[in-house]
Write an enzyme that holds these catalytic residues in place. Structure first.
Site, PDB file in Angstrom:
ATOM      1  CE1 TYR A 288     150.226 128.671 156.061  1.00 41.50           C
ATOM      2  CE2 TYR A 288     148.982 128.445 158.130  1.00 41.50           C
ATOM      3  CZ  TYR A 288     150.105 128.708 157.590  1.00 41.50           C
ATOM      4  OH  TYR A 288     151.245 128.820 158.347  1.00 41.50           O
TER       5      TYR A 288
ATOM      6  CE  LYS B  57     158.295 125.024 163.707  1.00 41.71           C
ATOM      7  NZ  LYS B  57     157.296 125.913 163.825  1.00 41.71           N
ATOM      8  CG  ASP B  58     158.860 121.245 161.649  1.00 41.32           C
ATOM      9  OD1 ASP B  58     158.751 121.793 160.453  1.00 41.32           O
ATOM     10  OD2 ASP B  58     158.535 121.562 162.686  1.00 41.32           O
TER      11      ASP B  58
ATOM     12  NE  ARG C 156     139.461 138.564 131.665  1.00 40.72           N
ATOM     13  CZ  ARG C 156     138.236 139.159 132.501  1.00 40.72           C
ATOM     14  NH1 ARG C 156     138.239 140.155 132.885  1.00 40.72           N
ATOM     15  NH2 ARG C 156     137.298 138.108 133.105  1.00 40.72           N
TER      16      ARG C 156
ATOM     17  CD  GLU D 272     132.748 133.421 145.191  1.00 42.11           C
ATOM     18  OE1 GLU D 272     132.234 132.772 145.940  1.00 42.11           O
ATOM     19  OE2 GLU D 272     131.891 134.368 144.353  1.00 42.11           O
TER      20      GLU D 272
ATOM     21  CD  GLU E  88     154.287 126.035 165.653  1.00 41.46           C
ATOM     22  OE1 GLU E  88     155.465 126.299 165.946  1.00 41.46           O
ATOM     23  OE2 GLU E  88     153.434 126.367 164.911  1.00 41.46           O
TER      24      GLU E  88
ATOM     25  NE  ARG F  58     157.196 126.050 154.993  1.00 41.25           N
ATOM     26  CZ  ARG F  58     158.191 127.113 155.391  1.00 41.25           C
ATOM     27  NH1 ARG F  58     157.939 127.556 156.509  1.00 41.25           N
ATOM     28  NH2 ARG F  58     158.892 127.874 154.489  1.00 41.25           N
TER      29      ARG F  58
ATOM     30  CG  HIS G 169     153.930 122.823 162.699  1.00 38.64           C
ATOM     31  ND1 HIS G 169     154.616 123.734 161.914  1.00 38.64           N
ATOM     32  CD2 HIS G 169     155.011 121.990 163.139  1.00 38.64           C
ATOM     33  CE1 HIS G 169     155.895 123.615 161.635  1.00 38.64           C
ATOM     34  NE2 HIS G 169     156.129 122.531 162.373  1.00 38.64           N
TER      35      HIS G 169
ATOM     36  CD  GLN H  58     147.967 134.794 162.442  1.00 42.29           C
ATOM     37  OE1 GLN H  58     148.011 134.595 163.542  1.00 42.29           O
ATOM     38  NE2 GLN H  58     149.143 134.123 161.636  1.00 42.29           N
ATOM     39  CG  ASP H  59     145.064 135.260 154.421  1.00 43.60           C
ATOM     40  OD1 ASP H  59     144.569 135.897 153.379  1.00 43.60           O
ATOM     41  OD2 ASP H  59     145.001 134.226 154.324  1.00 43.60           O
ATOM     42  CG  ASN H  60     149.297 132.272 158.428  1.00 40.95           C
ATOM     43  OD1 ASN H  60     149.452 133.757 158.869  1.00 40.95           O
ATOM     44  ND2 ASN H  60     148.990 131.457 159.241  1.00 40.95           N
TER      45      ASN H  60
ATOM     46  CE  LYS I 165     147.240 125.339 161.483  1.00 47.38           C
ATOM     47  NZ  LYS I 165     148.338 124.426 162.275  1.00 47.38           N
TER      48      LYS I 165
HETATM   49  C1  LIG Z   1     153.137 130.036 161.563  1.00 50.26           C
HETATM   50  C2  LIG Z   1     153.442 131.663 162.141  1.00 50.26           C
HETATM   51  C3  LIG Z   1     154.915 131.641 162.080  1.00 50.26           C
HETATM   52  N1  LIG Z   1     155.418 132.887 162.381  1.00 50.26           N
HETATM   53  C4  LIG Z   1     156.601 133.210 162.282  1.00 50.26           C
HETATM   54  C5  LIG Z   1     157.742 132.414 163.388  1.00 50.26           C
HETATM   55  C6  LIG Z   1     158.932 132.099 162.589  1.00 50.26           C
HETATM   56  O1  LIG Z   1     159.881 133.111 163.289  1.00 50.26           O
HETATM   57  C7  LIG Z   1     158.421 132.211 161.183  1.00 50.26           C
HETATM   58  C8  LIG Z   1     158.450 130.750 160.837  1.00 50.26           C
HETATM   59  O2  LIG Z   1     157.530 130.060 161.574  1.00 50.26           O
HETATM   60  P1  LIG Z   1     157.478 128.458 161.222  1.00 50.26           P
HETATM   61  O3  LIG Z   1     158.979 127.935 161.308  1.00 50.26           O
HETATM   62  O4  LIG Z   1     156.676 127.947 162.399  1.00 50.26           O
HETATM   63  O5  LIG Z   1     156.634 128.339 160.044  1.00 50.26           O
HETATM   64  P2  LIG Z   1     155.988 126.956 159.486  1.00 50.26           P
HETATM   65  O6  LIG Z   1     157.060 125.732 159.880  1.00 50.26           O
HETATM   66  O7  LIG Z   1     155.415 127.190 158.033  1.00 50.26           O
HETATM   67  O8  LIG Z   1     154.806 126.725 160.416  1.00 50.26           O
HETATM   68  C9  LIG Z   1     153.379 126.405 159.951  1.00 50.26           C
HETATM   69  O9  LIG Z   1     153.580 125.233 159.178  1.00 50.26           O
HETATM   70  C10 LIG Z   1     152.452 124.253 159.435  1.00 50.26           C
HETATM   71  C11 LIG Z   1     152.305 123.504 158.127  1.00 50.26           C
HETATM   72  C12 LIG Z   1     151.275 124.848 159.879  1.00 50.26           C
HETATM   73  O10 LIG Z   1     150.135 124.370 159.838  1.00 50.26           O
HETATM   74  C13 LIG Z   1     150.963 125.987 160.829  1.00 50.26           C
HETATM   75  O11 LIG Z   1     150.184 126.798 160.243  1.00 50.26           O
HETATM   76  C14 LIG Z   1     152.521 126.834 161.072  1.00 50.26           C
HETATM   77  O12 LIG Z   1     153.039 126.027 162.316  1.00 50.26           O
HETATM   78  O13 LIG Z   1     157.313 132.953 161.153  1.00 50.26           O
HETATM   79  C15 LIG Z   1     154.435 134.151 162.397  1.00 50.26           C
HETATM   80  O14 LIG Z   1     154.860 135.213 162.677  1.00 50.26           O
HETATM   81  N2  LIG Z   1     152.941 133.523 162.562  1.00 50.26           N
HETATM   82  C16 LIG Z   1     152.565 132.568 162.129  1.00 50.26           C
HETATM   83  O15 LIG Z   1     151.372 132.372 162.183  1.00 50.26           O
END
Ligand SMILES: Cc1cn([C@H]2C[C@H](O)[C@@H](COP(=O)(O)OP(=O)(O)O[C@H]3O[C@H](C)C(=O)[C@H](O)[C@H]3O)O2)c(=O)[nH]c1=O
Length: 180
Positions: free
Chosen positions: A130, A166-167, A23, A28, A141, A58, A61, A46-48, A70
């Site tokens: 993550y 921002k990065d 299949r 896990e 942040e 990215r 951070h 939190q689960d992202n 994480k």
């Molecule tokens: C991280 C995060 C973001 N957001 C919202 C805030 C912004 O409006 C949008 C995009 O956020 P951001 O541009 O900060 O996403 P990433 O650049 O992927 O940030 C992450 O990328 C690097 C690799 C990391 O390790 C962190 O977990 C995290 O900073 O999602 C949320 O609502 N919750 C969250 O936990």
């Protein structure tokens, strides 16, 4: 699940047992008991999920307050994932470790609180999942610039990375707020 500490031993690479059959497969990706048996008694809040296209970088951070641990993995595509030690008291302060995470290798990486985290996408698209041990706190942040010469991360670049503003405006390590 195999647990392998990297050169900075608090950062741990995991290789889950994959049960393949006609299949597809089952694995896990987190198990409280087996992780605790390996010294990782984790509690996630939190689960992202982020999706990025080839060339996106990215990071790097971290949250200066409410630092997040994480547990990261890739379920489609491939990324080069990096953790940077921001603990001033650590013998590996300012050093980095990296690992290739992909849908093919099923690997996970544990990035503890105290580290900056980032990744670079080397496939057409990558879905990055993550779990975090503390809540997102935008006010806390911070970003360290991805190409800081004092850290000297060897990103497998395929051209200029695609960065969020921002990065692109991240701080050098020498100016960054770090952990004790
Ligand atoms: C991280 C995060 C973001 N957001 C919202 C805030 C912004 O409006 C949008 C995009 O956020 P951001 O541009 O900060 O996403 P990433 O650049 O992927 O940030 C992450 O990328 C690097 C690799 C990391 O390790 C962190 O977990 C995290 O900073 O999602 C949320 O609502 N919750 C969250 O936990």
């Amino acid at each position: 699940m195999n647990f392998t500490p990297l050169a900075i031993p608090e950062v741990i690479l995991m290789e889950p047992r994959v049960f393949g059959d006609a299949r597809g497969f089952f694995l896990e990706s987190w198990n409280r008991r087996s992780f605790a048996e390996h010294g990782l008694d984790l509690d996630f809040v939190q689960d992202n999920h982020s999706r990025s296209r080839r060339g996106v970088l990215r990071g790097l951070h971290y949250q200066i307050q409410q630092p997040q641990g994480k547990l990261v993995r890739v379920v489609s595509g491939e990324v080069f994932d990096v953790a940077v030690d921001l603990r001033r008291s650590s013998p590996t302060f300012g050093q980095w470790v990296g690992a290739t995470l992909s849908a093919e290798n099923h690997r996970l990486l544990w990035v503890p609180p105290g580290f900056a985290h980032g990744f670079y996408v080397v496939s057409e698209v990558a879905d990055f999942l993550y779990k975090a041990t503390d809540f997102y706190a935008a006010a806390h942040e911070r970003t360290i610039i991805w190409n800081d010469p004092d850290i000297a991360i060897r990103w497998p670049l395929q051209g200029e990375p695609l960065l969020a503003p921002k990065d692109a405006a991240g701080s050098p390590l020498v100016e960054a707020a770090c952990y004790p």
